[in-house]
Design an enzyme around this catalytic site. Sequence first.
Site, PDB file in Angstrom:
ATOM      1  N   LYS A  68      14.977  31.466  20.284  1.00 18.49           N
ATOM      2  CA  LYS A  68      15.045  30.051  19.864  1.00 18.49           C
ATOM      3  C   LYS A  68      16.470  29.525  19.705  1.00 18.49           C
ATOM      4  O   LYS A  68      16.699  28.327  19.846  1.00 18.49           O
ATOM      5  CB  LYS A  68      14.301  29.857  18.531  1.00 18.49           C
ATOM      6  CG  LYS A  68      12.780  29.915  18.638  1.00 18.49           C
ATOM      7  CD  LYS A  68      12.156  29.588  17.286  1.00 18.49           C
ATOM      8  CE  LYS A  68      10.646  29.659  17.349  1.00 18.49           C
ATOM      9  NZ  LYS A  68      10.017  29.147  16.124  1.00 18.49           N
ATOM     10  N   ASP A 109       8.580  22.612  15.444  1.00 15.26           N
ATOM     11  CA  ASP A 109       8.143  23.274  14.211  1.00 15.26           C
ATOM     12  C   ASP A 109       8.199  22.311  13.020  1.00 15.26           C
ATOM     13  O   ASP A 109       7.299  22.270  12.189  1.00 15.26           O
ATOM     14  CB  ASP A 109       9.016  24.504  13.917  1.00 15.26           C
ATOM     15  CG  ASP A 109       8.751  25.641  14.893  1.00 15.26           C
ATOM     16  OD1 ASP A 109       7.619  25.744  15.394  1.00 15.26           O
ATOM     17  OD2 ASP A 109       9.680  26.430  15.164  1.00 15.26           O
TER      18      ASP A 109
END
Length: 276
Positions: A68, A109
């Site tokens: 990420k 997220d």
Amino acid sequence: MINGSTQLFGIIGNPVEHSLSPAMHNAAFAALGLNGVYIPMRPSDLADGFRGLRSLGFSGVSVTVPYKVAIMDFLDEIDPVAHKIGAVNTLFFQRKGAGESFCKGFNTDWLGSNQALAEEIELKGSTVLIIGAGGAARAVGFGLLEAGAKILITNRTEAKGRELADQLNCTFIPVHEVSQVRADVLINTTSVGMAPHHDALPIRPELLVQFSVVMDIVYAPLETRLLQEAAARGCRTIDGLKMLQHQGAAQFALWTGREGPLAIMRNALLTELQSR
Ligand code: ATR
């Protein structure tokens, strides 16, 4: 049916076999009759893997641990909130003519946690205590700032907690002072309570009366001990699949321009979890 017009989507990570995202996104494509397929991929090298995605004409890709942060070096553009969080979990490729595609990175997220919370509470003006100071806490924290909430952070390792609190410009609460906190929402962003350690709790249960809403990002088990103890004390609870389904729906909307079918995505996640 997979044919010459099938759009390619997927997830890169290592490990990636455990990911629930293929079940969730493929169910959504099927439900809306979209010609797309979503597959798990474990690149042996991130740079090579990214070049492959571009060259093969992928439309959208999820990014999970451990890529990420590292993936950000390869992108043409990064969404401002993803930039603040310092992590990208979603790639969106756009073909410009016959040449190479343009790739923009996002982080869904924080959208997932905000959407999950918004089902239970108005975030603007709410006070939220976050337990944890890792990557999940960063995404949840920056998301809450976007929504206009007031944040407090507590963490087992004080130095790490203070570092994130500084970045979020919020107050750090040492573990032994959590009993003095009054907040609208409590969010567990740690792995405490995850199977096989079902009995573990990230906070003393008698303190849960201090919150109206309690959210856990752990989803195995779905009803964690934290959520059970919170419900028993009259708190409204939000399970870990909610954040996952909402962050997936945000990806789906970005990639397809269609609203993610939330109920179908949640069902797919539940079925996949139960089959394991
Ligand atoms: P992620 O990126 O998934 O958030 P991480 O960066 O490893 O994962 O962060 C994990 C978080 O969970 C940290 O805040 C960690 O606390 P420490 O900073 O003290 O390590 C917290 N955590 C993990 N296991 C824990 C446990 N058994 N008790 C309390 N906190 C725990």
